[in-house]
Motif scaffolding. Structure first.
Motif, PDB file in Angstrom:
ATOM      1  N   CYS A 102       0.281  -1.302  -0.009  1.00 30.67           N
ATOM      2  CA  CYS A 102       0.505  -0.241  -0.216  1.00 30.67           C
ATOM      3  C   CYS A 102       0.970   1.265   0.379  1.00 30.67           C
ATOM      4  CB  CYS A 102      -0.913  -0.124   1.257  1.00 30.67           C
ATOM      5  SG  CYS A 102      -2.422  -1.351   1.256  1.00 30.67           S
ATOM      6  N   GLN A 103       0.257   1.532  -0.355  1.00 35.53           N
ATOM      7  CA  GLN A 103       1.126   3.798  -0.413  1.00 35.53           C
ATOM      8  C   GLN A 103       1.349   4.197   0.846  1.00 35.53           C
ATOM      9  OE1 GLN A 103      -0.683   5.733  -3.859  1.00 35.53           O
ATOM     10  NE2 GLN A 103      -0.887   4.440  -4.705  1.00 35.53           N
ATOM     11  N   ALA A 104       1.885   5.110   1.651  1.00 40.59           N
ATOM     12  CA  ALA A 104       1.729   6.067   2.738  1.00 40.59           C
ATOM     13  C   ALA A 104       1.859   7.311   1.585  1.00 40.59           C
ATOM     14  CB  ALA A 104       2.962   5.775   3.445  1.00 40.59           C
ATOM     15  N   VAL A 105       0.990   7.700   2.097  1.00 42.82           N
ATOM     16  CA  VAL A 105       0.948   9.540   1.442  1.00 42.82           C
ATOM     17  C   VAL A 105       0.643  10.564   1.861  1.00 42.82           C
ATOM     18  CG1 VAL A 105      -1.315  10.950  -0.102  1.00 42.82           C
ATOM     19  CG2 VAL A 105      -0.427   8.234  -0.809  1.00 42.82           C
ATOM     20  N   ILE A 124       3.514  13.409  -0.714  1.00 41.43           N
ATOM     21  CA  ILE A 124       4.503  12.451  -1.437  1.00 41.43           C
ATOM     22  C   ILE A 124       4.200  11.520  -1.199  1.00 41.43           C
ATOM     23  CG2 ILE A 124       5.811  12.284   0.714  1.00 41.43           C
ATOM     24  CD1 ILE A 124       8.288  12.046  -2.638  1.00 41.43           C
ATOM     25  N   ILE A 125       4.140  10.555  -2.372  1.00 40.40           N
ATOM     26  CA  ILE A 125       3.597   9.461  -2.065  1.00 40.40           C
ATOM     27  C   ILE A 125       5.144   8.382  -2.540  1.00 40.40           C
ATOM     28  CG2 ILE A 125       2.776   7.436  -3.205  1.00 40.40           C
ATOM     29  CD1 ILE A 125       0.703   9.958  -5.351  1.00 40.40           C
ATOM     30  N   SER A 126       5.033   7.036  -1.602  1.00 38.85           N
ATOM     31  CA  SER A 126       5.819   6.411  -1.014  1.00 38.85           C
ATOM     32  C   SER A 126       6.420   5.805  -2.152  1.00 38.85           C
ATOM     33  CB  SER A 126       5.874   6.011   0.261  1.00 38.85           C
ATOM     34  OG  SER A 126       4.566   4.342   0.038  1.00 38.85           O
ATOM     35  N   PRO A 127       7.469   4.485  -1.637  1.00 40.76           N
ATOM     36  CA  PRO A 127       7.065   3.054  -2.179  1.00 40.76           C
ATOM     37  C   PRO A 127       5.931   2.559  -2.204  1.00 40.76           C
ATOM     38  CG  PRO A 127       9.487   3.934  -1.338  1.00 40.76           C
ATOM     39  CD  PRO A 127       8.127   4.860  -0.691  1.00 40.76           C
ATOM     40  N   SER A 128       5.720   1.909  -2.820  1.00 41.90           N
ATOM     41  CA  SER A 128       4.394   1.400  -2.873  1.00 41.90           C
ATOM     42  C   SER A 128       5.011   0.032  -4.102  1.00 41.90           C
ATOM     43  CB  SER A 128       3.759   2.099  -2.902  1.00 41.90           C
ATOM     44  OG  SER A 128       3.258   3.141  -3.810  1.00 41.90           O
ATOM     45  N   LEU A 129       3.312  -0.820  -4.542  1.00 39.59           N
ATOM     46  CA  LEU A 129       3.406  -1.826  -5.627  1.00 39.59           C
ATOM     47  C   LEU A 129       2.742  -0.322  -6.532  1.00 39.59           C
ATOM     48  CD1 LEU A 129       2.469  -4.330  -6.402  1.00 39.59           C
ATOM     49  CD2 LEU A 129       0.142  -3.346  -6.059  1.00 39.59           C
ATOM     50  N   GLY A 130       3.529  -1.212  -7.736  1.00 39.18           N
ATOM     51  CA  GLY A 130       3.873  -0.577  -8.652  1.00 39.18           C
ATOM     52  C   GLY A 130       3.382  -0.706  -9.103  1.00 39.18           C
ATOM     53  N   PRO A 131       2.890  -0.050 -10.691  1.00 36.42           N
ATOM     54  CA  PRO A 131       2.080  -1.056 -12.079  1.00 36.42           C
ATOM     55  C   PRO A 131       2.251  -1.753 -12.743  1.00 36.42           C
ATOM     56  CG  PRO A 131       3.219   1.031 -12.777  1.00 36.42           C
ATOM     57  CD  PRO A 131       3.408   1.287 -11.250  1.00 36.42           C
ATOM     58  N   CYS A 132       3.712  -2.735 -12.322  1.00 37.02           N
ATOM     59  CA  CYS A 132       4.227  -3.750 -13.356  1.00 37.02           C
ATOM     60  C   CYS A 132       3.475  -4.551 -12.754  1.00 37.02           C
ATOM     61  CB  CYS A 132       6.130  -3.373 -12.485  1.00 37.02           C
ATOM     62  SG  CYS A 132       6.312  -2.673 -11.205  1.00 37.02           S
ATOM     63  N   CYS A 133       3.011  -4.866 -11.353  1.00 33.93           N
ATOM     64  CA  CYS A 133       2.626  -5.694 -10.591  1.00 33.93           C
ATOM     65  C   CYS A 133       1.757  -5.532  -9.906  1.00 33.93           C
ATOM     66  CB  CYS A 133       3.585  -5.560  -8.749  1.00 33.93           C
ATOM     67  SG  CYS A 133       5.262  -6.437  -9.884  1.00 33.93           S
ATOM     68  N   ALA A 134       0.819  -4.474 -10.289  1.00 29.28           N
ATOM     69  CA  ALA A 134      -1.021  -4.428 -10.258  1.00 29.28           C
ATOM     70  C   ALA A 134      -2.232  -4.590 -10.687  1.00 29.28           C
ATOM     71  CB  ALA A 134      -0.863  -2.916  -9.727  1.00 29.28           C
ATOM     72  N   GLU A 135      -1.527  -6.370 -10.555  1.00 27.51           N
ATOM     73  CA  GLU A 135      -2.683  -7.152 -11.375  1.00 27.51           C
ATOM     74  C   GLU A 135      -4.127  -7.245 -10.758  1.00 27.51           C
ATOM     75  OE1 GLU A 135      -3.112 -11.230 -14.003  1.00 27.51           O
ATOM     76  OE2 GLU A 135      -1.932 -10.743 -12.097  1.00 27.51           O
ATOM     77  N   PHE A 136      -5.093  -6.689 -11.180  1.00 28.48           N
ATOM     78  CA  PHE A 136      -6.402  -7.042 -10.297  1.00 28.48           C
ATOM     79  C   PHE A 136      -7.126  -7.215 -11.457  1.00 28.48           C
ATOM     80  CE2 PHE A 136      -4.547  -3.505  -7.961  1.00 28.48           C
ATOM     81  CZ  PHE A 136      -5.338  -3.823  -6.986  1.00 28.48           C
ATOM     82  N   ARG A 188      -0.536   4.545  -8.324  1.00 30.79           N
ATOM     83  CA  ARG A 188       0.449   6.446  -7.516  1.00 30.79           C
ATOM     84  C   ARG A 188       0.200   7.567  -8.851  1.00 30.79           C
ATOM     85  NH1 ARG A 188       6.196   2.474  -8.987  1.00 30.79           N
ATOM     86  NH2 ARG A 188       6.191   1.804  -7.260  1.00 30.79           N
ATOM     87  N   GLU A 189      -0.604   6.785  -9.689  1.00 29.28           N
ATOM     88  CA  GLU A 189      -0.773   7.479 -10.292  1.00 29.28           C
ATOM     89  C   GLU A 189      -2.692   8.451 -10.061  1.00 29.28           C
ATOM     90  OE1 GLU A 189       0.043  10.013 -12.867  1.00 29.28           O
ATOM     91  OE2 GLU A 189       1.917   9.401 -12.453  1.00 29.28           O
ATOM     92  N   ILE A 190      -3.719   7.047  -9.683  1.00 31.48           N
ATOM     93  CA  ILE A 190      -4.796   6.857  -9.323  1.00 31.48           C
ATOM     94  C   ILE A 190      -4.492   8.084  -8.145  1.00 31.48           C
ATOM     95  CG2 ILE A 190      -6.221   5.799  -8.486  1.00 31.48           C
ATOM     96  CD1 ILE A 190      -5.462   3.799 -10.582  1.00 31.48           C
ATOM     97  N   SER A 191      -3.340   7.653  -7.175  1.00 29.29           N
ATOM     98  CA  SER A 191      -3.193   8.649  -6.821  1.00 29.29           C
ATOM     99  C   SER A 191      -2.704   9.741  -6.441  1.00 29.29           C
ATOM    100  CB  SER A 191      -2.073   8.156  -5.236  1.00 29.29           C
ATOM    101  OG  SER A 191      -3.004   6.696  -4.345  1.00 29.29           O
ATOM    102  N   ARG A 192      -2.489  10.792  -7.181  1.00 30.24           N
ATOM    103  CA  ARG A 192      -2.090  11.267  -7.824  1.00 30.24           C
ATOM    104  C   ARG A 192      -3.158  12.246  -8.103  1.00 30.24           C
ATOM    105  NH1 ARG A 192       2.447  14.873 -10.338  1.00 30.24           N
ATOM    106  NH2 ARG A 192       3.816  12.258  -9.985  1.00 30.24           N
ATOM    107  N   VAL A 246       3.010  17.680  -6.125  1.00 35.99           N
ATOM    108  CA  VAL A 246       3.217  15.953  -6.146  1.00 35.99           C
ATOM    109  C   VAL A 246       3.835  15.215  -6.876  1.00 35.99           C
ATOM    110  CG1 VAL A 246       1.753  14.068  -6.043  1.00 35.99           C
ATOM    111  CG2 VAL A 246       0.181  16.574  -5.449  1.00 35.99           C
ATOM    112  N   ARG A 247       4.595  14.894  -5.440  1.00 36.69           N
ATOM    113  CA  ARG A 247       5.620  14.049  -5.709  1.00 36.69           C
ATOM    114  C   ARG A 247       5.971  12.945  -5.569  1.00 36.69           C
ATOM    115  NH1 ARG A 247      11.300  15.390  -3.561  1.00 36.69           N
ATOM    116  NH2 ARG A 247      10.126  16.458  -1.788  1.00 36.69           N
ATOM    117  N   MET A 248       6.620  11.416  -6.044  1.00 33.96           N
ATOM    118  CA  MET A 248       6.753  10.187  -5.836  1.00 33.96           C
ATOM    119  C   MET A 248       7.678   9.152  -5.593  1.00 33.96           C
ATOM    120  SD  MET A 248       4.162   8.253  -8.921  1.00 33.96           S
ATOM    121  CE  MET A 248       3.026   9.898  -8.996  1.00 33.96           C
TER     122      MET A 248
END
Length: 251
Positions: free
Chosen positions: A112-115, A161-173, A197-201, A214-216
């Motif tokens: 998950c993200q820490a924002v 700032i958005i923390s290290p988190s699940l990237g689009p490379c691995c976020a399969e739903f 991450r882009e959804i959060s942005r 806004v940074r990530m």
């Protein structure tokens, strides 16, 4: 391996500096599968080890006290408006906000993200636990609204700032048609994979933040073994793992 944390100052205004830190999984005292800087009491680790790990985190952040939460993937927000004399963990909360200096707001995550948010004008900070469920219920927008109502924050003055988190490379739903709203479909990067991450942005921008504020961090917790990852732990076994730590504090 040693504890590594990237501690940076967001912005200092009128003598009020704000710092944040994203911790990796190393440098603590927990045994596998929580090795070694697990910061969560809720995943089955030894309580004494977690307390020792949190002391490491406090020392690295130079934080007199930590305010954390037993997170539940909901949208409850805890607002601290008075001084905190000792470490505290609040039940059933996924967003922490305060105008108190010297209080480290700590988020626990494993994909998950820490924002983390900071208003240098009103001198207010926030730390938000945001997984995909948090995006669905827009905990980010709700937190910005609470900052407005509790502390008079203007969203355009916020830095995020958005923390290290699940990237689009691995976020399969694979069940995205029932789990995610249609408004998330533009963020599908390939079939069944989403860029949260882009959804959060976008949710932060919709709440009034400036895009330039806004940074990530681009690290994927599932790809990098330097971080705890629930998805990686599920791929490799039973899903049991520790939790990474993100902290923001005003001096």
């Amino acid at each position: 391996m040693r504890c590594e944390v990237k501690i940076e100052e967001i912005l200092a205004v009128d003598g009020c500096a704000c710092r944040y830190g994203f911790f990796n999984r190393y440098g603590g005292g927990s045994f596998p599968p929580y090795d070694s800087l697990n910061c969560s009491f809720g995943v089955g680790d030894r309580e004494e080890a977690v307390r020792e790990n949190r002391m490491v985190i406090q020392e690295k952040m130079e934080s007199p006290v930590l305010l954390s939460a037993r997170q539940v993937h909901g949208d409850t927000i805890f607002s601290l408006k008075t001084s905190l004399e000792e470490n505290r963990e609040v039940d059933g909360v996924d967003s922490l906000i305060t105008n108190q200096r010297g209080v480290g707001l700590m988020i626990q995550q494993a994909d998950c993200q820490a924002v983390l948010l900071h208003d240098p004008r009103e001198k207010v900070i926030a730390a938000i636990h945001c997984g995909w469920r948090g995006n669905v219920i827009n905990i980010l927008g709700k937190t910005v609204s609470r900052l407005q109502s509790d502390f008079g924050v203007l969203p355009g003055n916020l830095y995020g700032i958005i923390s290290p988190s699940l990237g689009p490379c691995c976020a399969e739903f694979i069940h995205y048609r029932t789990e995610l709203p249609d408004s998330f479909l533009p963020f599908m990067v390939r079939p069944s994979y989403f860029d949260f991450r882009e959804i959060s942005r976008q949710q932060l921008l919709d709440a009034g933040l400036s895009d330039s504020n806004v940074r990530m961090d681009g690290s994927c917790t599932s790809c990098s073994e330097d971080f705890f990852s629930y998805r990686r732990a599920r791929r490799q076994g039973d899903g049991i793992t520790g939790r990474n730590c993100s902290v923001i504090i005003m001096d």
